[in-house]
Design an enzyme around this catalytic site. Structure first.
Site, mmCIF file in Angstrom:
data_model
loop_
_atom_site.group_PDB
_atom_site.id
_atom_site.type_symbol
_atom_site.label_atom_id
_atom_site.label_comp_id
_atom_site.label_asym_id
_atom_site.label_seq_id
_atom_site.Cartn_x
_atom_site.Cartn_y
_atom_site.Cartn_z
ATOM 1 N N ASN A 20 0.817 -1.202 -0.228
ATOM 2 C CA ASN A 20 0.081 -0.138 -0.345
ATOM 3 C C ASN A 20 0.694 1.527 -0.037
ATOM 4 O O ASN A 20 2.127 0.860 0.754
ATOM 5 C CB ASN A 20 -1.117 0.162 0.748
ATOM 6 C CG ASN A 20 -0.265 -1.067 2.552
ATOM 7 O OD1 ASN A 20 0.260 -0.743 3.252
ATOM 8 N ND2 ASN A 20 -1.189 -1.910 2.594
ATOM 9 N N GLU A 66 -3.973 -1.804 6.189
ATOM 10 C CA GLU A 66 -2.825 -1.612 6.986
ATOM 11 C C GLU A 66 -2.981 0.164 6.809
ATOM 12 O O GLU A 66 -1.355 1.032 7.476
ATOM 13 C CB GLU A 66 -1.298 -1.799 6.588
ATOM 14 C CG GLU A 66 -0.997 -3.399 6.136
ATOM 15 C CD GLU A 66 -1.170 -3.758 7.196
ATOM 16 O OE1 GLU A 66 -0.966 -3.579 9.191
ATOM 17 O OE2 GLU A 66 -0.648 -5.446 7.060
ATOM 18 N N HIS A 87 6.748 -6.231 -0.150
ATOM 19 C CA HIS A 87 7.013 -7.297 0.581
ATOM 20 C C HIS A 87 8.195 -7.783 -0.787
ATOM 21 O O HIS A 87 8.031 -8.819 -0.465
ATOM 22 C CB HIS A 87 6.227 -8.446 0.778
ATOM 23 C CG HIS A 87 4.822 -7.739 1.013
ATOM 24 N ND1 HIS A 87 3.556 -8.812 0.904
ATOM 25 C CD2 HIS A 87 4.296 -6.697 2.632
ATOM 26 C CE1 HIS A 87 2.515 -8.437 2.077
ATOM 27 N NE2 HIS A 87 2.948 -7.526 3.145
ATOM 28 N N HIS A 148 7.372 -10.234 7.673
ATOM 29 C CA HIS A 148 6.311 -9.224 6.627
ATOM 30 C C HIS A 148 6.957 -9.148 5.700
ATOM 31 O O HIS A 148 6.270 -8.958 4.909
ATOM 32 C CB HIS A 148 5.558 -8.141 7.808
ATOM 33 C CG HIS A 148 4.338 -7.825 7.287
ATOM 34 N ND1 HIS A 148 3.314 -7.087 7.933
ATOM 35 C CD2 HIS A 148 4.053 -7.591 6.216
ATOM 36 C CE1 HIS A 148 2.775 -6.734 7.031
ATOM 37 N NE2 HIS A 148 3.056 -7.031 5.610
HETATM 38 ZN ZN LIG Z 1 2.015 -5.774 4.507
#
Ligand SMILES: [Zn+2]
Length: 273
Positions: A20, A66, A87, A148
């Protein structure tokens, strides 16, 4: 934001609908990417306008779950106008292994990001993640998120995106150097020279280096950067693991003089600590 999302997806820094991006519009509103959409195929009309409490103001879609992590960053960093979360696989591998990218080995990384710590694991989409990020965000423009991914922030969307590129590139180079068996670290003096270049390139430093890395200990919010850079120049950090592997094969360990003295220096340092 559409272009940054396209690049995140093109470089495989995200899979599926991951990742995001957000940016400040003014002191009341933020623009953010929508949830459940591949960041590689966004269009401007998909974006969501929210306030600084995360409440949706306009947009057909919903903001990412998020978003609270982004809001936490904006609250702590008035100098920051954009946040990118992704990621990237090699940097995320370091985050999974629990290995921070805190060694001073690449000039452009020392100049643009400094140290890249790992924020403790927090369950995605819960208050744990913003809380974990809060600890490091005052002193760092980029960090790994344990098990993560990574998050970066900067004055514009593209500069925050470029910091994400730098983190993944740095992780890739670090991985290769470690596979090859050793890393030469910059000395403290070299690091200070590189940090001095920030002014020349107009790169704001979020925080100074910690004078004594032990000082930050269990601080609730860290206000300086820990960067591994030895006092004396040209110190080697030998890979003890490969020396031991060698030993299991032919019964002896071979070290250069430099590697041996670095090992002894490390041992003495550890004893003192
Ligand atoms: Zn994430």
């Amino acid at each position: 934001m559409v272009e940054a999302g396209r690049r995140l997806y093109a470089r495989a820094y995200v899979a599926s609908n991951d990742g995001n991006i957000s940016a400040r519009l003014d002191d009341k509103r933020l623009l953010t990417t929508p949830k459940s959409v591949s960041k590689g195929f966004m269009t401007p009309d998909m974006m969501v306008v929210v306030d600084y409490d995360g409440k949706k103001l306009t947009g057909d879609r919903d903001a990412s779950s998020e978003l609270p992590m982004h809001l936490e960053i904006y609250r702590n960093r008035p100098d920051v106008n954009a946040v990118v979360h992704a990621h990237p696989p090699i940097a995320t591998g370091f985050a999974v292994a629990g290995i921070p990218l805190t060694r001073a080995v690449l000039a452009e990384v020392v100049t643009t990001l400094g140290s890249i710590p790992i924020a403790e694991y927090g369950t995605p989409s819960t208050a744990e993640l913003p809380e974990a990020v809060r600890k490091y965000i005052k002193a760092h423009d980029g960090m790994l998120l344990a098990n993560h991914g990574a998050v970066t922030c900067c004055r514009t969307v593209m500069t925050a995106y470029y910091k994400m590129e730098t983190i993944e590139h740095f992780a890739k180079i670090s991985l290769v150097a470690r596979l090859l068996g050793r890393e030469h670290l910059f000395s403290r003096d070299e690091v200070e020279k590189l940090q001095g270049l920030r002014g020349m390139y107009g790169i704001a430093a979020p925080a100074p280096l910690c004078a004594d890395p032990a000082d930050i200990g269990s601080a609730d919010q860290i206000l300086c950067q820990v960067l591994e850079a030895p006092e004396s120049p040209q110190r080697l950090v030998p890979d003890v693991g490969s020396a031991l592997q060698q030993a299991s094969r032919d019964g002896e360990i071979r070290l250069t003089y430099g590697e041996l003295t670095a090992l002894i220096a490390d041992a003495v340092k550890n004893l003192r600590e």
